[in-house]
Scaffold this motif. Structure first.
Motif, short mmCIF file in Angstrom:
data_model
loop_
_atom_site.label_atom_id
_atom_site.label_comp_id
_atom_site.label_asym_id
_atom_site.label_seq_id
_atom_site.Cartn_x
_atom_site.Cartn_y
_atom_site.Cartn_z
N CYS A 21 0.90 -1.13 -0.07
CA CYS A 21 0.09 0.03 -0.16
C CYS A 21 0.90 1.14 0.02
N LEU A 22 2.01 1.28 0.85
CA LEU A 22 2.71 2.32 0.79
C LEU A 22 3.42 2.67 -0.37
N ASN A 23 4.08 1.45 -1.07
CA ASN A 23 4.76 1.66 -2.49
C ASN A 23 3.51 1.98 -3.55
N TRP A 24 2.51 1.55 -3.55
CA TRP A 24 1.58 1.80 -4.75
C TRP A 24 0.48 2.95 -4.36
N SER A 25 -0.02 3.02 -3.32
CA SER A 25 -0.97 3.91 -2.88
C SER A 25 -0.60 5.29 -2.32
N GLY A 26 0.55 5.06 -1.63
CA GLY A 26 1.44 6.36 -0.80
C GLY A 26 0.77 6.36 0.54
N HIS A 27 -0.39 5.44 0.97
CA HIS A 27 -0.69 5.50 2.20
C HIS A 27 -1.50 4.15 2.73
N VAL A 28 -1.42 4.03 3.97
CA VAL A 28 -1.95 2.73 4.68
C VAL A 28 -2.87 3.29 5.90
N GLY A 29 -3.75 2.59 6.25
CA GLY A 29 -4.58 2.97 7.56
C GLY A 29 -5.07 1.65 8.05
N ARG A 30 -5.84 1.65 9.39
CA ARG A 30 -6.21 0.75 9.99
C ARG A 30 -7.27 -0.06 9.29
N PRO A 31 -8.32 0.87 8.95
CA PRO A 31 -9.21 0.25 8.17
C PRO A 31 -8.92 -0.77 7.09
N GLN A 32 -7.90 -0.35 6.31
CA GLN A 32 -7.34 -1.33 5.20
C GLN A 32 -7.02 -2.62 5.60
N LEU A 33 -6.27 -2.64 6.75
CA LEU A 33 -5.72 -3.96 7.32
C LEU A 33 -6.96 -4.69 7.92
N GLN A 34 -7.81 -4.09 8.53
CA GLN A 34 -9.06 -4.65 9.12
C GLN A 34 -9.65 -5.39 7.93
N ASN A 35 -10.02 -4.54 6.84
CA ASN A 35 -10.97 -5.26 5.57
C ASN A 35 -10.12 -6.31 5.01
N GLN A 36 -9.23 -6.32 4.96
CA GLN A 36 -8.11 -6.87 3.98
C GLN A 36 -7.98 -8.39 4.77
N PHE A 37 -7.69 -8.49 6.09
CA PHE A 37 -7.30 -9.77 7.03
C PHE A 37 -8.20 -10.21 7.84
N GLY A 38 -9.38 -9.17 7.98
CA GLY A 38 -10.39 -9.60 9.02
C GLY A 38 -9.78 -9.59 10.56
N GLU A 101 -11.96 -7.82 -3.86
CA GLU A 101 -11.66 -7.74 -2.37
C GLU A 101 -10.36 -8.57 -2.08
N GLU A 102 -9.95 -9.62 -2.82
CA GLU A 102 -8.86 -10.32 -2.41
C GLU A 102 -7.54 -9.78 -2.91
N ILE A 103 -7.40 -9.03 -3.98
CA ILE A 103 -6.21 -8.30 -4.47
C ILE A 103 -5.90 -7.14 -3.80
N TRP A 104 -4.90 -6.80 -3.57
CA TRP A 104 -4.24 -5.62 -2.77
C TRP A 104 -4.49 -4.30 -3.28
N ILE A 105 -4.78 -4.08 -4.61
CA ILE A 105 -4.92 -2.85 -5.22
C ILE A 105 -6.45 -2.31 -5.08
N LYS A 106 -6.22 -1.55 -4.23
CA LYS A 106 -7.67 -0.65 -4.22
C LYS A 106 -8.25 0.21 -4.86
N GLU A 107 -7.17 1.10 -5.46
CA GLU A 107 -7.75 2.11 -6.61
C GLU A 107 -7.37 1.48 -7.77
N LEU A 108 -8.43 0.74 -8.19
CA LEU A 108 -8.22 -0.33 -9.45
C LEU A 108 -8.31 0.38 -10.60
#
Length: 293
Positions: A21-38, A101-108
């Motif tokens: 996320c840091l490399n490709w989106s430039g940011h990462v937050g708590r909700p992203q981790l929660q949603n991706q990994f439950g 939902e399974e891939i790591w790219i959110k701004e698709l």
């Protein structure tokens, strides 16, 4: 020194996601981790804090975004950070192997890929071939040879699976022709695992013997075009060296736009690529090519 050397697999995977996320989106937050990994909010917070402790120069908290943003000195420790990782996720999504939902790219972005139409692989055939490889057994099958134009029974000893970038083959010793060859999996029928015949099998020298294909921009191009190709392929001193083996040489050449069957008046492969490249060590390559009818 890698601060994440002894991490548990699950935590390491989440840290890889943070870096992606840091490399490709430039940011990462708590909700992203929660949603991706439950995981729980507390676990997500712990992951971000622990990652920051291990790599303090990779991200910093931005209160306006309420997320961590990429620091100017960001250097990934767990992922390569190369474009190939990004495109791997796009490829898996576009071919239906992963959901959004399974891939790591959110701004698709919009994406489209070309797939070559081919007969679907029968999983029973694949399973039988793999079983023969992993148990060091022989394989009996009916094989449709396009070159000979007939179906014939074959007794093989498969040793490896091979992709030429287009379709899957099995590398195998052919008892009838007494040589190693590649067999297209979709041309196999009724495979059966057999005990290996009591007959000596020679070593597969082509599989083990290495060769480097040395490529350059075509000499017919002007200097500007040559420089562009040298930059595109990250050539060093105008040369790109592609390491491979004799067994894979034919496929490598085709991946770079050459047609090994297209020969000049001297019987050598015509040194013309659809990607505007040339082979510098063409005599060495020609000596290593295996063309069979």
């Amino acid at each position: 020194m890698n601060p994440f050397k002894d991490l548990k697999t699950s935590i390491k995977r989440r840290f890889e996601f943070i870096e992606f996320c840091l490399n490709w989106s430039g940011h990462v937050g708590r909700p992203q981790l929660q949603n991706q990994f439950g995981i729980s909010p507390q676990q997500a917070t712990n992951d971000l804090t622990n990652y920051l402790d291990g790599c303090p120069g990779n991200m910093q908290y931005d209160p306006r975004e309420r997320a961590y943003v990429t620091s100017p000195g960001f250097k990934p420790k767990l992922i390569s950070g190369e474009a190939s990782e990004y495109f791997m996720h796009l490829e898996m999504f576009s071919r239906g192997f992963r959901t959004k939902e399974e891939i790591w790219i959110k701004e698709l972005p919009e994406v489209s890929t070309v797939s070559v139409s081919s007969r679907p692989l029968d999983k029973r055939i694949v399973r039988t071939v793999v079983q023969a490889i992993t148990t060091n057994s022989a394989l009996h099958c009916v094989y449709a040879s396009i070159s000979s134009g007939i179906d014939s029974e074959r007794t093989l000893v498969p040793t490896a699976l091979v992709s030429d970038g287009h379709r899957w083959h099995v590398r195998a010793y052919d008892f009838e022709k007494k040589r190693f060859s590649d067999f297209v999996l979709t041309r196999m029928a009724t495979p059966k695992v057999l005990a290996k015949p009591d007959q000596a099998i020679p070593p597969d020298d082509d599989w083990d013997e290495e060769i480097s294909v040395k490529l350059s921009a075509a000499t017919t191009l002007n200097e500007w075009r040559r420089k562009q190709l040298e930059h595109e392929y990250e050539m060093e001193c105008g040369t790109l060296e592609v390491p491979t083996t004799k067994a894979m040489l034919f496929y490598v050449l085709r991946q770079y736009g050459f047609n090994p069957y297209d020969r000049d008046d001297d019987g050598m492969m015509r040194n013309v690529s659809s990607f505007q490249l040339e082979v510098l060590n063409s005599k060495e390559v020609e000596e290593c090519l295996r063309r069979r009818s």
